[in-house]
Design a protein around this motif. Structure first.
Motif, PDB file in Angstrom:
ATOM      1  N   MET A  83      13.640  11.595  99.700  1.00  0.00           N
ATOM      2  CA  MET A  83      13.313  13.021  99.657  1.00  0.00           C
ATOM      3  C   MET A  83      13.132  13.493  98.218  1.00  0.00           C
ATOM      4  O   MET A  83      13.868  13.059  97.323  1.00  0.00           O
ATOM      5  CB  MET A  83      14.425  13.854 100.311  1.00  0.00           C
ATOM      6  N   ILE A  84      12.158  14.362  98.012  1.00  0.00           N
ATOM      7  CA  ILE A  84      11.995  15.029  96.719  1.00  0.00           C
ATOM      8  C   ILE A  84      11.881  16.528  96.962  1.00  0.00           C
ATOM      9  O   ILE A  84      11.193  16.976  97.891  1.00  0.00           O
ATOM     10  CB  ILE A  84      10.759  14.505  95.947  1.00  0.00           C
TER      11      ILE A  84
ATOM     12  N   PRO B 162      23.574   7.290  91.952  1.00  0.00           N
ATOM     13  CA  PRO B 162      24.070   8.422  92.753  1.00  0.00           C
ATOM     14  C   PRO B 162      23.078   8.772  93.857  1.00  0.00           C
ATOM     15  O   PRO B 162      21.872   8.541  93.732  1.00  0.00           O
ATOM     16  CB  PRO B 162      24.185   9.550  91.727  1.00  0.00           C
ATOM     17  N   ASP B 163      23.582   9.336  94.931  1.00  0.00           N
ATOM     18  CA  ASP B 163      22.727   9.652  96.079  1.00  0.00           C
ATOM     19  C   ASP B 163      21.708  10.738  95.754  1.00  0.00           C
ATOM     20  O   ASP B 163      20.564  10.688  96.207  1.00  0.00           O
ATOM     21  CB  ASP B 163      23.595  10.107  97.263  1.00  0.00           C
ATOM     22  N   ILE B 164      22.140  11.755  94.980  1.00  0.00           N
ATOM     23  CA  ILE B 164      21.274  12.888  94.654  1.00  0.00           C
ATOM     24  C   ILE B 164      21.238  13.068  93.145  1.00  0.00           C
ATOM     25  O   ILE B 164      22.285  13.078  92.489  1.00  0.00           O
ATOM     26  CB  ILE B 164      21.773  14.185  95.318  1.00  0.00           C
ATOM     27  N   ILE B 165      20.041  13.205  92.598  1.00  0.00           N
ATOM     28  CA  ILE B 165      19.875  13.458  91.169  1.00  0.00           C
ATOM     29  C   ILE B 165      19.173  14.807  91.008  1.00  0.00           C
ATOM     30  O   ILE B 165      18.135  15.065  91.622  1.00  0.00           O
ATOM     31  CB  ILE B 165      19.051  12.355  90.483  1.00  0.00           C
ATOM     32  N   VAL B 166      19.753  15.656  90.170  1.00  0.00           N
ATOM     33  CA  VAL B 166      19.162  16.959  89.856  1.00  0.00           C
ATOM     34  C   VAL B 166      18.701  16.913  88.401  1.00  0.00           C
ATOM     35  O   VAL B 166      19.467  16.518  87.513  1.00  0.00           O
ATOM     36  CB  VAL B 166      20.179  18.094  90.054  1.00  0.00           C
TER      37      VAL B 166
ATOM     38  N   VAL C 187      28.748  11.130  99.450  1.00  0.00           N
ATOM     39  CA  VAL C 187      27.532  11.689  98.838  1.00  0.00           C
ATOM     40  C   VAL C 187      27.850  12.093  97.405  1.00  0.00           C
ATOM     41  O   VAL C 187      28.604  13.030  97.166  1.00  0.00           O
ATOM     42  CB  VAL C 187      27.009  12.911  99.627  1.00  0.00           C
ATOM     43  N   ARG C 188      27.266  11.374  96.457  1.00  0.00           N
ATOM     44  CA  ARG C 188      27.492  11.656  95.047  1.00  0.00           C
ATOM     45  C   ARG C 188      26.246  12.289  94.427  1.00  0.00           C
ATOM     46  O   ARG C 188      25.130  11.836  94.677  1.00  0.00           O
ATOM     47  CB  ARG C 188      27.861  10.382  94.296  1.00  0.00           C
TER      48      ARG C 188
ATOM     49  N   ILE D 281      21.651  16.662 102.274  1.00  0.00           N
ATOM     50  CA  ILE D 281      22.968  16.045 102.448  1.00  0.00           C
ATOM     51  C   ILE D 281      23.088  15.426 103.834  1.00  0.00           C
ATOM     52  O   ILE D 281      23.611  14.304 103.992  1.00  0.00           O
ATOM     53  CB  ILE D 281      24.070  17.103 102.226  1.00  0.00           C
ATOM     54  N   GLN D 282      22.603  16.127 104.846  1.00  0.00           N
ATOM     55  CA  GLN D 282      22.669  15.608 106.212  1.00  0.00           C
ATOM     56  C   GLN D 282      21.895  14.296 106.340  1.00  0.00           C
ATOM     57  O   GLN D 282      22.374  13.333 106.963  1.00  0.00           O
ATOM     58  CB  GLN D 282      22.108  16.647 107.186  1.00  0.00           C
ATOM     59  N   LYS D 283      20.713  14.238 105.746  1.00  0.00           N
ATOM     60  CA  LYS D 283      19.902  13.024 105.842  1.00  0.00           C
ATOM     61  C   LYS D 283      20.584  11.850 105.156  1.00  0.00           C
ATOM     62  O   LYS D 283      20.556  10.712 105.648  1.00  0.00           O
ATOM     63  CB  LYS D 283      18.523  13.263 105.231  1.00  0.00           C
ATOM     64  N   ILE D 284      21.225  12.112 104.008  1.00  0.00           N
ATOM     65  CA  ILE D 284      21.929  11.041 103.284  1.00  0.00           C
ATOM     66  C   ILE D 284      23.107  10.528 104.104  1.00  0.00           C
ATOM     67  O   ILE D 284      23.347   9.311 104.197  1.00  0.00           O
ATOM     68  CB  ILE D 284      22.386  11.539 101.904  1.00  0.00           C
ATOM     69  N   LEU D 285      23.847  11.437 104.727  1.00  0.00           N
ATOM     70  CA  LEU D 285      24.975  11.008 105.568  1.00  0.00           C
ATOM     71  C   LEU D 285      24.498  10.169 106.749  1.00  0.00           C
ATOM     72  O   LEU D 285      25.154   9.191 107.141  1.00  0.00           O
ATOM     73  CB  LEU D 285      25.740  12.237 106.074  1.00  0.00           C
TER      74      LEU D 285
END
Length: 545
Positions: free
Chosen positions: A161-162, A134-138, A112-113, A67-71
């Motif tokens: 990032m992975i 979206p910023d992060i996919i799970v 951050v989505r 999250i920090q890196k995305i921000l």
């Protein structure tokens, strides 16, 4: 860092204020050891292989830096792009990770989505979500690859990032081909994180193909929480005695807080549930036969305190021990449902007690079961019933946990069985009433009931959230005749040594039953250990003739 260095706090890690506010809202005062060591390394941009025991806070350890890196990237990025992909071997784990990320981004949800695409919805249904980038996919490896091949997800040029969580399970769940194929659709340069509870050969193989010059972070900590945080109790008993003691402990509220009862088969799960139902003790069964959405929903209700008892089985125990099964056959069996038994992975929150009704079949199963409690900085207890035939397994576990030290890991749980002889008569009748036919009917009934709830009532409950109580997973199955009088505990069957605890005066000769409210009010005032509250002097001293 040297051992004598001052512990690093969250506010000293140069994290965004929005993340710090979310951490404060979650009530995390201090980082766990794995978080303290991992977060700074990931913020520096290093590839990291993290090995830490279950319940040590690994999910937050990699989620916070992501999250920090995305921000940070948002400050210079002109376009919305998917920057992080988090892979986990099961739908439950994906759902768990997604919720942690959502909690950590509560103060920056617009920036951050995150979405979870692990559920087996139609690809076209999830396509609109992915179009928004979206910023992060799970996702599970299979699901992520399906969307990439369908053209719904293109991360070849944007991914930064992975993360692969529970990396030791990825290969054992049959995801090795998907992961190798997935890596071909990633950029040439990216930051990678592997998180695992063990450093198996599969993890080492995954490390070679995913990580680049990684830092291997293997913390010098025990596989299980220390004795100051987790207490291990031992009670030797055979089957009917186990059932009697369980009935007494739960009905007299001698065990308090959320509890997980572990057994070694799915049939036994339902036998325990039907047995407890006869005494009006509500419990939920969790096993791999039910759809993933039901399992997630059951765990969520448990975590939110809707019910306090879950009966669970280990998937490893469903396999016949000692049988020789061809490797290919084993793999195909696993691929039918790539979700492990509940001793691994699923995030049960604030569990006070783990009860091993059946002693686990191996050392690692005991460790992972015990890992369901005493998570983070919370305390917990493990009570293991051990029969004569399980003594060898007990000795193996104790030798492993002792690690050569001349100490006793298991404390004897002081319980005088003849004190609850009156309970035993009831327990025998209730235990015999749960026949194999009743268990089979209960399994089929719950599967049909839950599938109906999921498919037919989903849209209704979206419009009527207050009616969601209909979907409670601890409701009675009614495949065994319920005798209403068993729900009460008459005063005359309560042992003399427990009457003072339950608030009954020995001079009071009135015949009355102990209601749940009466007992809970008295017992809540006691601040003793949940599993130590039956250690009364009357059990230890010899009676005078």
């Amino acid at each position: 860092m040297e051992e004598n260095d001052k512990p690093l706090m969250f506010h000293e890690m140069e994290l965004d204020d929005r993340i710090l506010k979310a951490i404060a809202k979650l009530g995390w005062q201090n980082p766990t050891l794995i978080q303290e060591k991992t977060i700074p390394l990931l913020l520096e941009g290093k590839d990291v292989l993290v090995r830490a025991r279950t319940g040590s806070g690994k999910t937050a350890a990699f989620s916070i830096p992501v999250i920090q890196k995305i921000l940070t990237l948002k400050q210079t990025s002109a376009h919305q792009e998917t920057k992080a992909l988090i892979l986990a071997p099961s739908k439950e784990l994906c759902n768990q990770i997604y919720k942690v990320v959502k909690d950590l981004t509560i103060k920056c949800s617009r920036e951050v989505r995150c979405i979870d695409i692990a559920q087996q919805d139609d690809l076209n249904v999830q396509r609109p979500l992915l179009i928004e980038k979206p910023d992060i996919i799970v996702a599970t490896p299979t699901r992520a690859l399906e969307h990439i091949l369908a053209g719904n997800l293109n991360i070849k040029k944007t991914l930064e990032m992975i993360v692969i969580d529970e990396a030791d399970l990825v290969f054992s769940f049959g995801y090795d081909k998907e992961v190798k194929q997935l890596l071909g659709h990633l950029p040439t340069i990216y930051q990678a994180i592997l998180s695992s509870a063990t450093l198996s050969e599969d993890v080492k193989a995954l490390k070679k193909i995913v990580l680049h010059n990684p830092v291997t972070l293997k913390l010098e900590e025990p596989e299980i929480a220390p004795d100051s945080q987790l207490t291990h109790y031992l009670l030797k008993a055979e089957e009917i005695d186990k059932a009697t003691i369980l009935y007494a402990l739960l009905k007299l509220h001698l065990i308090r807080g959320k509890s997980i009862i572990f057994v070694n088969s799915v049939d036994k799960c339902y036998k325990i549930k039907l047995y407890l139902e006869q005494f009006a003790i509500k419990a939920c069964v969790l096993n791999s036969e039910l759809p993933a959405t039901i399992r997630c929903h059951s765990v969520n209700q448990f975590n939110h305190g809707i019910y306090d008892i879950i009966v669970a089985s280990d998937e490893k125990a469903l396999e016949e021990p000692g049988t020789s099964v061809p490797k290919q056959q084993k793999k195909s069996k696993r691929e039918k449902d790539k979700n492990s038994g509940v001793s691994r992975g699923i995030d049960f929150q604030f569990v006070a007690n783990v009860i091993n009704f059946d002693f686990p079949l191996d050392i690692q199963s005991y460790i992972h079961r015990a890992g369901r409690t005493a998570r983070g900085n919370n305390e917990g207890s493990v009570l293991s019933f051990v029969s004569i035939k399980e003594t060898d397994l007990l000795n193996q576990v104790e030798q492993k946990l002792k690690q050569g030290q001349d100490i006793s890991i298991f404390k004897s749980y002081q319980f005088k069985l003849d004190e609850v002889e009156s309970f035993k008569y009831r327990a025998k009748d209730a235990w015999k009433a749960v026949t194999k036919i009743a268990v089979r009917e209960a399994r089929l009934k719950e599967i049909k009931q839950e599938i109906f709830n999921c498919q037919k009532l989903k849209s209704y409950f979206e419009d009527n959230p207050n009616d969601l109580q209909v979907l409670r997973h601890d409701k009675a199955l009614h495949t065994v005749r319920i005798q209403q009088h068993l729900s009460d505990v008459p005063e005359y069957i309560v042992p003399e040594t427990l009457k003072s605890l339950a608030g009954i005066s020995r001079k009071n000769k009135r015949k009355r039953s102990l209601s749940k409210t009466d007992l809970s009010k008295k017992i809540k005032s006691k601040k003793s250990n949940p599993l130590a509250c039956m250690k009364f002097e009357g059990f230890k001293k010899k009676r005078k003739s």
